[in-house]
Design a protein around this motif. Sequence first.
Motif, PDB file in Angstrom:
ATOM      1  N   GLN A   2       0.824  -1.205   0.000  1.00 58.99           N
ATOM      2  CA  GLN A   2       0.000   0.000   0.000  1.00 58.99           C
ATOM      3  C   GLN A   2       0.862   1.261   0.000  1.00 58.99           C
ATOM      4  N   HIS A   3       0.457   2.228  -0.812  1.00 65.46           N
ATOM      5  CA  HIS A   3       1.141   3.509  -0.877  1.00 65.46           C
ATOM      6  C   HIS A   3       0.219   4.599  -0.342  1.00 65.46           C
ATOM      7  N   LEU A   4       0.828   5.665   0.210  1.00 65.80           N
ATOM      8  CA  LEU A   4       0.063   6.772   0.775  1.00 65.80           C
ATOM      9  C   LEU A   4       0.830   8.071   0.606  1.00 65.80           C
ATOM     10  N   HIS A   5       0.166   9.090   0.067  1.00 72.74           N
ATOM     11  CA  HIS A   5       0.708  10.444   0.104  1.00 72.74           C
ATOM     12  C   HIS A   5       0.318  11.072   1.442  1.00 72.74           C
ATOM     13  N   LEU A   6       1.286  11.619   2.159  1.00 66.76           N
ATOM     14  CA  LEU A   6       1.003  12.333   3.401  1.00 66.76           C
ATOM     15  C   LEU A   6       1.592  13.730   3.298  1.00 66.76           C
ATOM     16  N   ILE A   7       0.747  14.749   3.428  1.00 62.50           N
ATOM     17  CA  ILE A   7       1.174  16.137   3.289  1.00 62.50           C
ATOM     18  C   ILE A   7       1.268  16.755   4.679  1.00 62.50           C
ATOM     19  N   LEU A  88       0.915  19.774  -6.284  1.00 66.68           N
ATOM     20  CA  LEU A  88      -0.269  19.328  -7.021  1.00 66.68           C
ATOM     21  C   LEU A  88       0.122  18.403  -8.173  1.00 66.68           C
ATOM     22  N   LYS A  89       1.135  18.790  -8.911  1.00 69.21           N
ATOM     23  CA  LYS A  89       1.592  17.988 -10.043  1.00 69.21           C
ATOM     24  C   LYS A  89       2.011  16.592  -9.593  1.00 69.21           C
ATOM     25  N   THR A  90       2.731  16.507  -8.497  1.00 65.63           N
ATOM     26  CA  THR A  90       3.197  15.211  -7.990  1.00 65.63           C
ATOM     27  C   THR A  90       2.031  14.347  -7.528  1.00 65.63           C
ATOM     28  N   LEU A  91       1.069  14.946  -6.840  1.00 67.81           N
ATOM     29  CA  LEU A  91      -0.095  14.190  -6.355  1.00 67.81           C
ATOM     30  C   LEU A  91      -0.904  13.599  -7.505  1.00 67.81           C
ATOM     31  N   LEU A  92      -0.906  14.273  -8.642  1.00 63.23           N
ATOM     32  CA  LEU A  92      -1.723  13.839  -9.777  1.00 63.23           C
ATOM     33  C   LEU A  92      -1.035  12.773 -10.628  1.00 63.23           C
ATOM     34  N   GLN A  93       0.159  12.369 -10.259  1.00 64.95           N
ATOM     35  CA  GLN A  93       0.884  11.379 -11.057  1.00 64.95           C
ATOM     36  C   GLN A  93       0.459   9.944 -10.775  1.00 64.95           C
ATOM     37  N   ASP A  94      -0.366   9.726  -9.752  1.00 64.41           N
ATOM     38  CA  ASP A  94      -0.825   8.376  -9.422  1.00 64.41           C
ATOM     39  C   ASP A  94      -2.197   8.476  -8.777  1.00 64.41           C
ATOM     40  N   LEU A 103      -5.668  21.470   8.685  1.00 70.24           N
ATOM     41  CA  LEU A 103      -6.367  22.313   7.723  1.00 70.24           C
ATOM     42  C   LEU A 103      -5.356  23.097   6.891  1.00 70.24           C
ATOM     43  N   HIS A 104      -4.167  23.311   7.455  1.00 67.02           N
ATOM     44  CA  HIS A 104      -3.089  24.050   6.803  1.00 67.02           C
ATOM     45  C   HIS A 104      -2.793  23.553   5.388  1.00 67.02           C
ATOM     46  N   THR A 105      -2.900  22.239   5.164  1.00 66.01           N
ATOM     47  CA  THR A 105      -2.411  21.626   3.922  1.00 66.01           C
ATOM     48  C   THR A 105      -3.512  21.334   2.913  1.00 66.01           C
ATOM     49  N   THR A 106      -4.745  21.812   3.159  1.00 66.27           N
ATOM     50  CA  THR A 106      -5.907  21.372   2.373  1.00 66.27           C
ATOM     51  C   THR A 106      -6.251  22.287   1.207  1.00 66.27           C
ATOM     52  N   TYR A 107      -5.308  23.099   0.747  1.00 65.28           N
ATOM     53  CA  TYR A 107      -5.599  24.033  -0.341  1.00 65.28           C
ATOM     54  C   TYR A 107      -6.189  23.306  -1.559  1.00 65.28           C
ATOM     55  N   TYR A 108      -5.704  22.103  -1.860  1.00 66.09           N
ATOM     56  CA  TYR A 108      -6.129  21.388  -3.063  1.00 66.09           C
ATOM     57  C   TYR A 108      -7.205  20.330  -2.795  1.00 66.09           C
ATOM     58  N   LEU A 109      -7.703  20.245  -1.576  1.00 68.87           N
ATOM     59  CA  LEU A 109      -8.631  19.174  -1.210  1.00 68.87           C
ATOM     60  C   LEU A 109      -9.879  19.137  -2.092  1.00 68.87           C
ATOM     61  N   ALA A 110     -10.417  20.298  -2.430  1.00 65.31           N
ATOM     62  CA  ALA A 110     -11.676  20.353  -3.185  1.00 65.31           C
ATOM     63  C   ALA A 110     -11.475  20.313  -4.694  1.00 65.31           C
ATOM     64  N   TYR A 111     -10.253  20.154  -5.157  1.00 65.57           N
ATOM     65  CA  TYR A 111     -10.000  20.123  -6.597  1.00 65.57           C
ATOM     66  C   TYR A 111     -10.734  18.943  -7.233  1.00 65.57           C
ATOM     67  N   PRO A 112     -11.413  19.180  -8.359  1.00 64.97           N
ATOM     68  CA  PRO A 112     -12.181  18.090  -8.998  1.00 64.97           C
ATOM     69  C   PRO A 112     -11.312  16.907  -9.407  1.00 64.97           C
ATOM     70  N   GLU A 113     -10.004  17.135  -9.616  1.00 63.07           N
ATOM     71  CA  GLU A 113      -9.107  16.040  -9.983  1.00 63.07           C
ATOM     72  C   GLU A 113      -9.042  14.956  -8.898  1.00 63.07           C
ATOM     73  N   PHE A 114      -9.431  15.311  -7.658  1.00 71.44           N
ATOM     74  CA  PHE A 114      -9.353  14.355  -6.560  1.00 71.44           C
ATOM     75  C   PHE A 114     -10.702  13.720  -6.223  1.00 71.44           C
ATOM     76  N   GLU A 115     -11.678  13.902  -7.097  1.00 69.34           N
ATOM     77  CA  GLU A 115     -13.024  13.390  -6.810  1.00 69.34           C
ATOM     78  C   GLU A 115     -13.018  11.869  -6.611  1.00 69.34           C
ATOM     79  N   HIS A 116     -12.198  11.178  -7.380  1.00 70.00           N
ATOM     80  CA  HIS A 116     -12.147   9.714  -7.281  1.00 70.00           C
ATOM     81  C   HIS A 116     -10.913   9.220  -6.535  1.00 70.00           C
ATOM     82  N   ARG A 117     -10.305  10.073  -5.754  1.00 70.82           N
ATOM     83  CA  ARG A 117      -9.192   9.686  -4.883  1.00 70.82           C
ATOM     84  C   ARG A 117      -9.677   9.624  -3.449  1.00 70.82           C
ATOM     85  N   LEU A 118      -9.108   8.716  -2.670  1.00 71.46           N
ATOM     86  CA  LEU A 118      -9.396   8.700  -1.242  1.00 71.46           C
ATOM     87  C   LEU A 118      -8.646   9.855  -0.600  1.00 71.46           C
ATOM     88  N   THR A 119      -9.372  10.798  -0.022  1.00 71.86           N
ATOM     89  CA  THR A 119      -8.761  11.952   0.640  1.00 71.86           C
ATOM     90  C   THR A 119      -9.174  11.987   2.104  1.00 71.86           C
TER      91      THR A 119
END
Length: 384
Positions: A2-7, A88-94, A103-119
């Motif tokens: 299992q892989h996980l991005h942690l910001i 953002l570019k790195t997160l979208l590579q997988d 809450l500090h790190t959630t600038y991109y949380l609502a981006y439509p690109e993450f609609e089908h990602r577990l956030t």
Amino acid sequence: MQHLHLIAFDVPAPPNYGGVIDIYYKVRALYELGIKVHLHCFDYGRGRRDELNIICERVYYYPRKSIAFSLPIRYPHIVSSRRNKQLLKTLLQDDYPILFEGLHTTYYLAYPEFEHRLTMVRMHNVEWEYYYQLAQREGVYKWKQYYLAESKQLEHFENILTYADYVFTISPKDQAYYQAKFPQSQYLPAFHAHNQISSKTGQGRYCLYHGKLSVAENHEAALFLINEVFAQLEVPLIIAGSDPQPELIRLINEHPLVTLRHNLGEGEMLDLMRDAHIHVLPTFQSTGIKLKLIHALFTGRFILVNPHMVHETGLAFSCVLAQSAEEFQQQINTLMDTPFTEIEKAQRRANVLPTFSNQENARRLAEMIRKGHETKMETRESTE
């Protein structure tokens, strides 16, 4: 595997204050379960840390923007200053799950690109409330106004949590608040440095207050202890922590029974905590959970706190309570003559370990990530 991005909102090593303690030991516990953590952290002074490369699959560093480069101010500064296109570019590579720390790190949380990602978002405080309380205790006008402005914006911006699949809260009090607004909230106790209660039995010869002394809340607590509690006692007090303010240094020099130990190494600090007879830990803000309280419960003898420190944490039964300066003095005089026994140690083990087991909480977190990721992938496939 299992892989996980942690910001992370800061570089989480060394794990020597509040939120980064939770992040570092969470990453380490996930690593021990075989999860490959891709760590993204904002560096604004702590620098790159080689030890993170051991427990992470990869570590990325980004500069945090100053307020001048965070304009226009449409979002709280703690959020907008962590906007980064490379992140953002790195997160979208997988399609790996993403855990936003604070809450500090959630600038991109609502981006439509993450609609089908577990956030997922780990909340370390009710942030708007924390900043409001900072404002109430701040004496410098410009900083008071800054904290008030941040508080107002954070309260509004908090609604971005609607887009998270999970909101992980750090205390029962915070869970009650977030559960009412965001039903996907789950209480996930704080991660920390300890696997067992290592408190010494017997008696120590001094009291100890510890914390990041540059933080206004900790600075105020140290001043309270010196001026209103220990000035009337014949009991040694050691104040330990990083970056003490000049006012505190001057005051300590005026009191022969008060000693400052600052910017200690991890081993020195641990020895200081284990040898103390009483950890005296007042706070004037009942937000989140104080990681130094958990640290003290695992390593120290008696823990003397005011109600704010343990408010709705479930830890009051493992501490001794005092409210006023006079009550602190009375309890200190009593406890200094009281040995810490195996009975107290066993009671603490029973009260603290079931909730604050890093291994059990990491396993629970990993299982939620696994199930959530599988559900997201199935949903995406069915809509394609």
